[in-house]
Design a protein around this motif. Sequence first.
Motif, mmCIF file in Angstrom:
data_model
loop_
_atom_site.group_PDB
_atom_site.id
_atom_site.type_symbol
_atom_site.label_atom_id
_atom_site.label_comp_id
_atom_site.label_asym_id
_atom_site.label_seq_id
_atom_site.Cartn_x
_atom_site.Cartn_y
_atom_site.Cartn_z
ATOM 1 N N ILE A 1 -12.825 -7.510 -7.137
ATOM 2 C CA ILE A 1 -12.281 -8.162 -5.941
ATOM 3 C C ILE A 1 -12.723 -7.392 -4.690
ATOM 4 C CG2 ILE A 1 -10.131 -9.090 -4.955
ATOM 5 C CD1 ILE A 1 -10.811 -10.199 -7.669
ATOM 6 N N SER A 2 -12.563 -8.037 -3.564
ATOM 7 C CA SER A 2 -12.970 -7.421 -2.299
ATOM 8 C C SER A 2 -12.104 -6.200 -1.978
ATOM 9 C CB SER A 2 -12.859 -8.451 -1.171
ATOM 10 O OG SER A 2 -13.673 -9.577 -1.454
ATOM 11 N N LEU A 3 -12.593 -5.411 -0.999
ATOM 12 C CA LEU A 3 -11.907 -4.178 -0.599
ATOM 13 C C LEU A 3 -10.750 -4.482 0.333
ATOM 14 C CD1 LEU A 3 -14.955 -1.881 0.200
ATOM 15 C CD2 LEU A 3 -13.588 -1.906 -1.866
ATOM 16 N N ARG A 4 -9.792 -3.543 0.367
ATOM 17 C CA ARG A 4 -8.710 -3.549 1.348
ATOM 18 C C ARG A 4 -8.600 -2.148 1.923
ATOM 19 N NH1 ARG A 4 -3.618 -4.763 -1.399
ATOM 20 N NH2 ARG A 4 -2.776 -4.703 0.706
ATOM 21 N N SER A 5 -8.047 -2.021 3.128
ATOM 22 C CA SER A 5 -7.993 -0.700 3.782
ATOM 23 C C SER A 5 -6.659 -0.491 4.491
ATOM 24 C CB SER A 5 -9.143 -0.558 4.784
ATOM 25 O OG SER A 5 -9.068 -1.582 5.761
ATOM 26 N N ASP A 6 -5.528 -0.781 3.758
ATOM 27 C CA ASP A 6 -4.235 -0.528 4.379
ATOM 28 C C ASP A 6 -3.910 0.966 4.296
ATOM 29 O OD1 ASP A 6 -3.564 -0.122 1.749
ATOM 30 O OD2 ASP A 6 -2.656 -2.099 1.513
ATOM 31 N N GLU A 7 -2.715 1.337 4.799
ATOM 32 C CA GLU A 7 -2.354 2.757 4.902
ATOM 33 C C GLU A 7 -2.262 3.426 3.541
ATOM 34 O OE1 GLU A 7 1.215 5.519 6.840
ATOM 35 O OE2 GLU A 7 1.181 3.336 7.119
ATOM 36 N N ALA A 8 -1.688 2.732 2.549
ATOM 37 C CA ALA A 8 -1.533 3.321 1.214
ATOM 38 C C ALA A 8 -2.893 3.596 0.581
ATOM 39 C CB ALA A 8 -0.710 2.394 0.325
ATOM 40 N N ILE A 9 -3.834 2.677 0.740
ATOM 41 C CA ILE A 9 -5.165 2.870 0.163
ATOM 42 C C ILE A 9 -5.881 4.017 0.868
ATOM 43 C CG2 ILE A 9 -7.422 1.787 -0.122
ATOM 44 C CD1 ILE A 9 -5.965 -0.853 -0.573
ATOM 45 N N MET A 10 -5.732 4.124 2.186
ATOM 46 C CA MET A 10 -6.350 5.232 2.908
ATOM 47 C C MET A 10 -5.773 6.572 2.445
ATOM 48 S SD MET A 10 -8.626 3.908 4.756
ATOM 49 C CE MET A 10 -9.032 5.331 5.745
ATOM 50 N N ASP A 11 -4.497 6.585 2.135
ATOM 51 C CA ASP A 11 -3.879 7.818 1.630
ATOM 52 C C ASP A 11 -4.470 8.201 0.281
ATOM 53 O OD1 ASP A 11 -1.729 9.895 1.756
ATOM 54 O OD2 ASP A 11 -1.096 8.858 -0.056
ATOM 55 N N ARG A 12 -4.698 7.212 -0.597
ATOM 56 C CA ARG A 12 -5.300 7.517 -1.907
ATOM 57 C C ARG A 12 -6.740 7.977 -1.736
ATOM 58 N NH1 ARG A 12 -1.922 3.038 -3.388
ATOM 59 N NH2 ARG A 12 -3.573 1.475 -3.177
ATOM 60 N N MET A 13 -7.471 7.388 -0.769
ATOM 61 C CA MET A 13 -8.841 7.827 -0.517
ATOM 62 C C MET A 13 -8.858 9.274 -0.009
ATOM 63 S SD MET A 13 -10.905 5.514 -1.425
ATOM 64 C CE MET A 13 -11.165 3.759 -1.663
ATOM 65 N N LYS A 14 -7.846 9.639 0.784
ATOM 66 C CA LYS A 14 -7.774 11.022 1.282
ATOM 67 C C LYS A 14 -7.583 12.008 0.133
ATOM 68 C CE LYS A 14 -5.385 13.924 4.684
ATOM 69 N NZ LYS A 14 -5.170 15.015 3.746
ATOM 70 N N GLN A 15 -6.840 11.617 -0.882
ATOM 71 C CA GLN A 15 -6.669 12.491 -2.044
ATOM 72 C C GLN A 15 -8.011 12.747 -2.733
ATOM 73 O OE1 GLN A 15 -3.462 11.365 -4.724
ATOM 74 N NE2 GLN A 15 -2.386 10.322 -3.055
ATOM 75 N N ILE A 16 -8.865 11.725 -2.788
ATOM 76 C CA ILE A 16 -10.186 11.902 -3.400
ATOM 77 C C ILE A 16 -11.024 12.873 -2.576
ATOM 78 C CG2 ILE A 16 -12.289 10.706 -4.091
ATOM 79 C CD1 ILE A 16 -10.628 8.212 -4.562
ATOM 80 N N VAL A 17 -10.946 12.757 -1.241
ATOM 81 C CA VAL A 17 -11.711 13.665 -0.375
ATOM 82 C C VAL A 17 -11.209 15.094 -0.533
ATOM 83 C CG1 VAL A 17 -12.280 14.206 2.018
ATOM 84 C CG2 VAL A 17 -12.261 11.832 1.251
ATOM 85 N N ASP A 18 -9.895 15.261 -0.599
ATOM 86 C CA ASP A 18 -9.317 16.610 -0.730
ATOM 87 C C ASP A 18 -9.709 17.266 -2.044
ATOM 88 O OD1 ASP A 18 -8.151 16.257 1.716
ATOM 89 O OD2 ASP A 18 -6.201 15.657 0.915
ATOM 90 N N ALA A 19 -10.011 16.467 -3.086
ATOM 91 C CA ALA A 19 -10.403 17.040 -4.381
ATOM 92 C C ALA A 19 -11.800 17.654 -4.340
ATOM 93 C CB ALA A 19 -10.343 15.977 -5.474
ATOM 94 N N LYS A 20 -12.615 17.355 -3.295
ATOM 95 C CA LYS A 20 -13.926 17.972 -3.090
ATOM 96 C C LYS A 20 -14.847 17.801 -4.303
ATOM 97 C CE LYS A 20 -12.130 21.415 0.106
ATOM 98 N NZ LYS A 20 -11.991 22.851 0.415
ATOM 99 N N GLY A 21 -14.965 16.567 -4.773
ATOM 100 C CA GLY A 21 -15.904 16.282 -5.853
ATOM 101 C C GLY A 21 -15.305 16.342 -7.235
ATOM 102 N N ASN A 22 -14.051 16.776 -7.382
ATOM 103 C CA ASN A 22 -13.391 16.799 -8.687
ATOM 104 C C ASN A 22 -12.720 15.451 -8.948
ATOM 105 O OD1 ASN A 22 -14.021 19.534 -9.287
ATOM 106 N ND2 ASN A 22 -12.401 20.176 -7.878
ATOM 107 N N PRO A 23 -12.547 15.069 -10.226
ATOM 108 C CA PRO A 23 -11.924 13.775 -10.532
ATOM 109 C C PRO A 23 -10.448 13.768 -10.178
ATOM 110 C CG PRO A 23 -12.328 15.017 -12.539
ATOM 111 C CD PRO A 23 -13.005 15.772 -11.448
ATOM 112 N N VAL A 24 -9.962 12.626 -9.688
ATOM 113 C CA VAL A 24 -8.556 12.442 -9.342
ATOM 114 C C VAL A 24 -8.057 11.202 -10.079
ATOM 115 C CG1 VAL A 24 -6.889 12.068 -7.490
ATOM 116 C CG2 VAL A 24 -8.916 13.462 -7.074
ATOM 117 N N TRP A 25 -6.983 11.342 -10.850
ATOM 118 C CA TRP A 25 -6.407 10.232 -11.610
ATOM 119 C C TRP A 25 -5.223 9.660 -10.844
ATOM 120 C CZ3 TRP A 25 -8.583 8.009 -15.751
ATOM 121 C CH2 TRP A 25 -9.574 8.713 -16.419
ATOM 122 N N PHE A 26 -5.235 8.340 -10.689
ATOM 123 C CA PHE A 26 -4.152 7.643 -10.003
ATOM 124 C C PHE A 26 -3.317 6.876 -11.017
ATOM 125 C CE2 PHE A 26 -7.467 8.189 -6.830
ATOM 126 C CZ PHE A 26 -6.750 8.693 -5.756
#
Length: 685
Positions: free
Chosen positions: A143-168
Amino acid sequence: MRGSRSYLHFRSVGMKLFVILFCTIVILSSVLGLTSYYTAKGIITDEVAAASSQSIVQAADKLDFLFAEYEALSRQFAVDSVLKADIEMVNNSAAGTVKKTAAEDRIRRKLDSVKGSDERLLGIRLVSKSLVEAESYKSAGTISLRSDEAIMDRMKQIVDAKGNPVWFPVRPKGFFDAYNEPSLTMGRLLRNIQHPEAEYYMLIEIKGKALTDVLSNLHIGLGGEIRILNPEGTIVYGADNALLGQISSIKVDPEQLKKKNHSFTAPDDRGDAQLVVYQSLKTAKWTMMGYAPVNDFTHSASKLLYITLLVVLAAALIAALIGYFLMRLIGRPLGKLAGLMEEGQKGNLQVRTHFKSQDEIGRLGISFNKMMEQIALLAGQSGMSANEVLATSEQLVAASSTTSLHAREVATATGDIALGATSLAEEAEKSNRNVETMGLKMNDVAEINTMMDASAGKVIGVSNQGSELMKQLVEKSESSVGMMNLIVQNADKLRQSTHLIRSILTPMIAVNKQTNILALNASIEAVRAGVAGRGFIVIADEIRQLANQSSESIHLVSRITDEIGLDIENTVKVVNEAAPLFQEQITSVRESSSIFESVKQEMEDFIGHIGQSSLSIAELLHFQRQLGESMASVSAVVEETSAATQEVASMSSQQFIVSEELVALSAKLEGLAESLKESLVSFNV
């Protein structure tokens, strides 16, 4: 009278023996049965907990293996050089449309091939950091992308992991809340240090059904449930999708994770006891937890409760029969003996028992008869003695009164002496404390002088270090001035080199212009030649393009050379401005070094004064010790005198008290003699 007899009967020894025996047998039977029940219940619970712990560990290993597969898949994407090159090509603005389209097609085909080879995958994405759909890539069917606040918060967790896997956690509608079934998502940042614009989020979305299939063979009890919790106690996975994201009523504390035994009991939200087993996952920071009602495992042990009830009823019946026998055997004779004792209490000394048994009760009856005979004899003798005691007590009262009067006078005089000795002892003790306080203060001053001496030595050491550091700083500053002079010389050489480069570029520009003119002339001649000159037209165009590119390169080199020359001029200017500052710094450092030397000399003089002060304090301490010893001797003598005086006063007071008590006892003895005489009249001998 009947109420009194029934009360006495209830308080009788026979009734007490009956109650004690009955309660003992019933309580022992109940405790034994309940102990067996709870022991069996505990053993069953422990065995089930051990077996369930093994099952939960195996299930956790399966999940770790599943998660490790997808982490390995994400690492393959991260190190895939072809994929990396395609992503860089897509984000290269200078690349042609054909190359970009081909690279995008390869990316999508790779994502589709990975999704098609694994039926557990719901989708796989490469999402740009800007979350722009046109710059993101996905497998077929997503499905297409969405960019609400909750999704941006989850994307920030991926950035903070600095290349390590993050499980949601499992979400009912997927990572972007756009699916019709729950999914578990693993995110990873595909890093690219050389080309940050080519960094993408990689999202691998796994069907929630995949977790259900892995855990399908895991059952705990009849109504048990399996959950996966994050460290905050939120439900990551559960059989009921409506509970996802909520706080679990049963949690696993961090302290429990450190224990070897991965099981415990806890109440659920309805208060029912639950057997809980758990195991931490190695890949994700989650905990797999399974729980089931304790009653599912211990209902078979409930039969012991019915057996215990029957045993208690039988024991109660047997205890009642034995208790009634003891009441007949022991309680009735003791009751008769108690009645005879009550008659003796009223003054009738002629009562006797008629027990014929040879046991302890029979011996008790014989002893009772002998006791009554002896009491009757004693009562007769006591009557005669009472008259003699009455006469003697009158003489004792008179002598006690005289002794009490003399003792009061001695006690008063001794008390006055003791009061004066006490005052003298208090003054001596106060003087001794003042001397001790003076000694403590002198010791404090001596310690302070010692500390000041040590501090002064440290200051001298610091001054020496400061002088050495100042000398080193002067040397380094002079070296810095030499290096700055060398920088100015190198800058002059670079300035000459830039002039030389400009002189080289000038003829190259002229050659490039000439080449361009020759290419133009060749094109004109080729046009004049018609069909035969078409080949020369292509060659002339290529030569003209090469000439244009050469011209651009020469202009670029010329511009860079100008910038280098400007930077060199600025560097020389800054160095010239900094040189006077270095000279001023060297002068300040030399002045600071001379100040350190002055501080060192002053501290050495200060140490000499401290030494003289310490000698004076030592002499004062010696005189204080002598004064303290003298005061201690005076205080000891005064204390001994005060103690002796107080002892005499105490003995006088005691003598007075004894005299007063002797008078009171004499009067009491007289009263007792009268009372004894009157009480003996009531006995019937």
